[in-house]
Every structure is written in C-alpha cells, then in structure tokens.
Enzyme design. Structure first.
Site, PDB file in Angstrom:
ATOM      1  N   HIS A   1       0.858  -0.994  -0.024  1.00  0.00           N
ATOM      2  CA  HIS A   1       0.096   0.010  -0.091  1.00  0.00           C
ATOM      3  C   HIS A   1       0.868   1.306  -0.173  1.00  0.00           C
ATOM      4  CE1 HIS A   1      -3.391  -2.493   1.871  1.00  0.00           C
ATOM      5  NE2 HIS A   1      -3.014  -3.108   0.760  1.00  0.00           N
TER       6      HIS A   1
ATOM      7  N   CYS B   1      -6.690   5.178   4.769  1.00  0.00           N
ATOM      8  CA  CYS B   1      -7.065   3.813   4.710  1.00  0.00           C
ATOM      9  C   CYS B   1      -8.407   3.545   5.182  1.00  0.00           C
ATOM     10  CB  CYS B   1      -6.189   2.947   5.328  1.00  0.00           C
ATOM     11  SG  CYS B   1      -4.373   3.334   5.471  1.00  0.00           S
TER      12      CYS B   1
ATOM     13  N   ASP C   1       0.262   4.679   0.241  1.00  0.00           N
ATOM     14  CA  ASP C   1      -0.381   5.702   0.945  1.00  0.00           C
ATOM     15  C   ASP C   1       0.490   6.192   2.431  1.00  0.00           C
ATOM     16  OD1 ASP C   1      -1.829   3.948   1.972  1.00  0.00           O
ATOM     17  OD2 ASP C   1      -3.751   4.933   1.696  1.00  0.00           O
TER      18      ASP C   1
END
Length: 423
Positions: free
Chosen positions: A303, A407, A305
């Site tokens: 992921h 998220c 971010d």
C-alpha cells in the site's frame, strides 16, 4: 489498510523484469519491460507523463453520485470502514510476508479469532467520532454492512476465515464516475467485497460505472511458499532483487497501491499487487488515464499511501525512510516534495498490521483542510506551515488494525474536473 511497503526503479527495475521474465517467458517479459521503460522515459521527459487532452472521455452523468479524480478536490461523499467483528487473519505465507516478526506469535495464537475485544471497542468509538466530524464538515458518510468475519469458508483452492471491512481504500478505487473493485491478494480478504455490495449497487443504480477486476483463484501458485523472510535484512535483499511473496500466476492487486493525480495514476509493485494486476489496470483505464509504476527503497512494500501520499496539485508527502527512485519525475514537473516528520506514536502501542508512518496517511477534505491524528503534533505543525488547516481526530486504536485516515476511507465524490498535472 496495512502499511508495510517495493521494487527498485531504473536498472534495478530492469533486473526485476529479467527475473520475472526468466520464469514466465518472453511474451510476459515484454510487457513488464515496457512498463518500466514507460516509467524511465517519464523520468527523462515531463511530456511523457502528460495525457493527451484531445482524446475523448466519457462525461460523468449530471446526477451521478460518484465522481472523483484525485486526492484533494473538495470532499462531498465518502465511505468509512467498520471495525465491528474484525478477525485476525490466519498466519498464511502472504500474511507472514507483510507483518513484522514481533507480531508473528500473535497471528499464530489468534489467527481466525476476533481481535482483542477491548481494543476493537475503542477503535469503533474512534471511527464513529471520525464519522461525526466528517458530517459536521459537510461530508456525506456511508458505511459498509457488518459481517461475521469469523465464519470459515472454502473454495476449490483454499480455505480461510475472513478479516474485516475496515479499510475501503484497500478494496475500492474510484476513477471518475467508475468504482473499481480490487481483486485483493490475501485469502482472508477474498470475500471482503460482500460488505460493500449494497452501497455499490445503490451507486450503480444512480448512474455510476461498476467494474470488478478479475478475481484470482488464490491457488498455491499465486504465492511463493518458500519466501525466505527471517529478518529485516532478508526483506531488504529480496526487495532489491525484485522478489515478492506474490507471483505472476494471475492478476492481483489491492486498490491502496494506486494513488490518483487526475489523468495520471501512480502504482507500486508490492507484496499484494503484481505486474499482471498493474497491466490489467493500465489497459482498463487507457487511453484516458496513464498508469505509472514508481518504486521505493522499502523492504516490505504494501500500500502506497503511508509511503507516498499526494495531497494537492503539485504537492506530495514522501516518506523520508522510503525514498522514491523516480522522484525526479515530480520535481521536473515542478512539484513540491515534502518529507513529513518522524511519527510520535509510542513504541509500545500495538500496530499489528502497519508501521508508525500512518501519521502521513492523512485524508484531504480539500486543498486547505486535512484530517490528521490528534496525537501527531509534529505533522500538524508541518501542515499549518503549508497553510493547511488541520482537523484533529484521535484514531490510535483504529491504527492498530492497519490504517490511518486515508486507509479507513474511500472518497466517492469530490467536487472537481479531470485535469492533467504533468503537462
């Protein structure tokens, strides 16, 4: 969800392409190499990254509730996840590859069972407060359905229990008026889409496009069952070699490995997103959008971010511990690269599925408002110096389940238009 992180760019990217190609054949090698070549060419020229504005795009229906092109236009509607009934995933090879060694005993003991009840109750309360604050800021909030994730399920290829519907960013990607449902890569997340189907059907009935990416079988061939991780040093070596726990047996990706900037979308090859998944997305979004592979010095990519978070036109947060190998692409385009301060989360706070860098996993309500953790005073000061007002919410217990504000949300509608930021 999960913030543990990569592939190397440049010559290292070519090495990764060669490694994959040697195993899967010349045809597959060709498009992997083209993916890296497009990224390298973009680094050499700003114009490579510019989309062709003359190409026709499908207009968003006037009353469609789904419309979002980037991470910073004014937020009008959002999906926020749920911690209810959250279960610890079974300790399979893909879970082991994405978690820290100090928590392996926790997974071995509690896999298939609920996360600690008291901790989850606090996380639920934090997310309810977050939803209330979003509503006070004028944002419409939708929630997925509560599901019993402890129920065991079996396919022809594997059996597992579920995990949660806490992180909609992991499974849903909105591009324009289209909701793309990611195939995922963890067996414990195979049926996670069920919690969101009611909402997605409502959006579809109101005019949104709805695409489900090819669902992987998640057969044994998708995973390197002998993935040799014993230490952080092992992870660094494997990342440098372009080796991941997921193979190229079939397409897989989590939506959270993609981040949007208008016509240009950036993605990393990670433990849960393979090149076949990236190529599927590239073909699906062409010609109106360009998908660019970027990479980081990251021993365990998963992921994007909490490593690279685009927060405004020409403004990106770049994790100082995980430098981006293609950062010149942004600098040559005139972007400002901000290195956020070291997170303040205590060492003894449980982070079963993430790193401390959730501090930079923020949610932009617009270019001048950001939702940030109330405990992270250092990054609050950073935003204030940038002229961005901070909306402070404490989600420390929610962090433990693997995500920050970005998220825990999926922005469904932002007030803005499709633009290119790399002309």
């Amino acid at each position: 969800m999960l913030r543990v992180r990569c592939l190397r760019g440049g010559s290292r990217g070519a090495e990764a392409a060669h490694f994959i190609g040697s195993r899967l054949g010349r045809v597959f090698t060709g498009w992997v190499q083209r993916t890296f070549q497009s990224t390298q060419a973009a680094t050499a020229s700003q114009n490579t990254c510019a989309a062709d504005d003359n190409k026709a795009t499908n207009p968003v229906p006037k009353d469609c509730p789904v419309c979002s092109y980037n991470e910073w236009d004014p937020l009008e509607e959002v999906i926020v996840g749920r911690a209810e009934n959250a279960c610890v995933p079974p300790f399979s090879v893909e879970v082991k590859a994405n978690t820290y060694e100090k928590y392996w005993g926790f997974y071995q003991k509690f896999g298939g069972q609920n996360f600690p009840e008291g901790h989850v109750e606090k996380a639920i309360a934090e997310i309810e407060e977050m939803c209330n604050i979003l509503k006070q800021e004028g944002v419409i909030v939708k929630r997925p359905d509560p599901i019993d994730w402890s129920v065991k399920y079996k396919t022809p290829d594997f059996e597992s229990t579920g995990m949660y519907a806490a992180m909609p960013r992991d499974i849903l990607l909105v591009v324009g008026n289209e909701i793309i449902e990611a195939p995922m890569a963890w067996r414990a997340r195979f049926f996670e889409y069920r919690a969101y189907r009611r909402i997605i059907k409502e959006y579809f009935n109101c005019g949104a496009k709805w695409t489900t990416a090819p669902k992987p079988t998640m057969a044994d061939e998708l995973y390197d069952k002998d993935y040799p991780i014993r230490s952080v040093e092992d992870r660094h070596k494997l990342a440098a070699q372009g080796k991941f726990v997921t193979t190229e047996y079939e397409p897989c990706f989590d939506a959270a490995d993609f981040i949007r900037a208008g016509r240009d979308i950036f993605v990393q090859r990670s433990q849960v997103t393979n090149y076949m998944g990236i190529e599927w997305m590239r073909r699906h979004l062409a010609p109106d959008y360009r998908v660019h592979v970027i990479s980081f010095k990251d021993p365990n990519p998963m992921h994007i971010d909490a490593t690279f978070n685009i927060i405004g036109p020409g403004l990106v947060l770049s994790n100082p511990d995980r430098p981006c190998y293609q950062i010149d692409l942004f600098k040559k385009a005139g972007w400002t690269v901000i290195h956020p301060p070291v997170p303040l989360i205590p060492d003894d706070h449980p982070l079963w599925m993430s790193s401390k860098w959730l501090s930079m996993n923020v949610l932009m309500l617009d270019e001048k408002r950001v939702m940030v953790d109330a405990n992270e005073t250092s990054i609050q000061k950073m935003f204030e110096k940038l002229g961005i007002s901070t909306i402070k919410v404490s989600i420390r217990h929610a962090n433990s389940l693997g995500g920050g504000f970005h998220c825990w949300t999926c922005d469904i509608r932002r007030r803005g238009t499709l633009q290119s930021y790399f002309d």
